[in-house]
Scaffold this active site. Structure first.
Site, mmCIF file in Angstrom:
data_model
loop_
_atom_site.group_PDB
_atom_site.id
_atom_site.type_symbol
_atom_site.label_atom_id
_atom_site.label_comp_id
_atom_site.label_asym_id
_atom_site.label_seq_id
_atom_site.Cartn_x
_atom_site.Cartn_y
_atom_site.Cartn_z
ATOM 1 N N LYS A 127 -5.633 5.375 -0.775
ATOM 2 C CA LYS A 127 -4.316 4.836 -1.166
ATOM 3 C C LYS A 127 -3.705 5.657 -2.294
ATOM 4 O O LYS A 127 -2.481 5.693 -2.461
ATOM 5 C CB LYS A 127 -4.436 3.362 -1.529
ATOM 6 C CG LYS A 127 -5.412 3.026 -2.646
ATOM 7 C CD LYS A 127 -4.844 3.119 -4.033
ATOM 8 C CE LYS A 127 -5.896 2.864 -5.086
ATOM 9 N NZ LYS A 127 -5.380 2.998 -6.458
ATOM 10 N N ASP A 136 -4.100 -2.893 -2.376
ATOM 11 C CA ASP A 136 -4.131 -1.814 -3.360
ATOM 12 C C ASP A 136 -3.041 -0.785 -3.089
ATOM 13 O O ASP A 136 -2.470 -0.197 -4.022
ATOM 14 C CB ASP A 136 -5.516 -1.137 -3.332
ATOM 15 C CG ASP A 136 -5.942 -0.627 -4.698
ATOM 16 O OD1 ASP A 136 -5.147 -0.709 -5.641
ATOM 17 O OD2 ASP A 136 -7.087 -0.156 -4.816
#
Length: 336
Positions: free
Chosen positions: A189, A242
């Site tokens: 991410k 996230d």
């Protein structure tokens, strides 16, 4: 009361030390820098990493790693991902096998492409390992802003033990046994968050960022499944959760790094301005290489790599991504 130690006195290590101290544990932090330890012990602050935050007065810091680790039930690794192996080698000389390692660094080892659990297992094969991950900026956790994360270990009993250590009314902890997925979600991410910052730096809007995040999640899932993760994990806290917070928050160093690149900063000047480790840069290099070896299509990652490593102008990268060959949105996660 249990004794716990937090190795690393950055923003995240400091915030987690406060969570553990609030939960009644005897917390000792470790930093190599004696002046930082003195600031924590005398002033109860850590202004470089958590400005305007008063640390709990009962938290003690030391620059002696053996003192920090001694008698600790859990050892929190709150250090940059590229330091995990060297710290694990140091720990191998002093830890006891019953001490639990709780890693909170989100990254992939550069060069080897190994997940951090694999790195720890190579150097500390007898110690149980757990990953703590999810949408959790230190700046908010240190102020008791309600936060939810996930504790992941291949052994559910270890996940539950870590859950018990950290969970409180403002810090909710779930468990998950898909360690591969949780680790890879946390690492990859950061790549997409860097890209989101680039878009902000270029002055693009919500449409652009939403597209990047959505297609970025597809890349994260594709990569994760190919590496042995469960697809469902990427719809959870360590995946989309996230991703959302890191791509959109003013606290995100990966987004800030991309923002500066989008505004025309050189890589060197950007790193000076951020003044903290940008995990997304290392992750981009590692994941790009691994994706090529696995023959996985990850166009966003590929173009972020070109911006970082080859000096491709960010605006040109966006144009080339937007004008790729036509695709069906619901392609298989990975090639059959």
């Amino acid at each position: 009361m249990s004794k716990v130690c937090v190795l690393g006195a950055g923003s995240w290590g400091s915030a987690l030390a406060m969570v553990l101290d609030d939960n009644g544990h005897d917390v000792m932090m470790w930093s190599r820098r004696n002046e930082q330890c003195e600031e924590i012990n005398l002033n109860h602050t850590n202004n470089k990493y958590l400005p305007n935050i008063d640390l709990n007065k009962s938290i003690y810091a030391t620059n002696n790693i053996e003192e920090a680790v001694r008698e600790s039930e859990i050892i929190v690794l709150a250090i940059p991902s590229q330091q995990v192996r060297n710290i694990s080698i140091e720990l191998s000389k002093i830890v006891k096998k019953e001490q639990i390692l709780v890693n909170v660094a989100k990254g992939i080892e550069n060069g080897s492409g190994k997940r951090l659990s694999v790195v720890c297992k190579e150097e500390l094969p007898e110690n149980k390992y757990c990953m703590l991950s999810g949408p959790s900026h230190a700046e908010e956790v240190s102020k008791n802003v309600p936060t939810a994360v996930v504790a992941s270990s291949e052994d559910i009993n270890i996940s539950q033990t870590v859950q018990d250590f950290f969970m409180n009314p403002s810090f909710r902890v779930y468990t998950n046994t898909d360690l591969i997925g949780v680790e890879l979600g946390g690492a990859t991410k950061n790549i997409i968050a860097f890209g989101a910052g680039v878009l902000d730096g270029l002055g693009y809007g919500d449409n652009s960022k939403a597209a990047l995040m959505t297609r970025g999640l597809t890349e994260i899932s594709r990569f994760g499944v190919a590496m042995g993760a469960e697809l469902s994990t990427f719809s959870g806290l360590s995946g989309i959760g996230d991703l959302i917070v890191t791509c959109t928050s003013v606290h995100s160093r990966n987004r800030k790094a991309g923002l500066l690149i989008g505004q025309g900063y050189s890589l060197e000047n950007m790193q000076k301005e951020v003044n903290m480790v940008v995990e997304g840069i290392t992750a981009t290099k590692a994941v790009h290489k691994m994706a090529q070896n696995l023959d996985i299509e990850m166009p966003i990652t590929e173009y972020i790599y070109k911006v970082i490593e080859e000096g491709l102008e960010p605006e040109k990268a966006v144009v080339e991504l937007m004008t790729r060959s036509k695709k069906h949105e619901m392609e298989p996660i990975f090639k059959l």
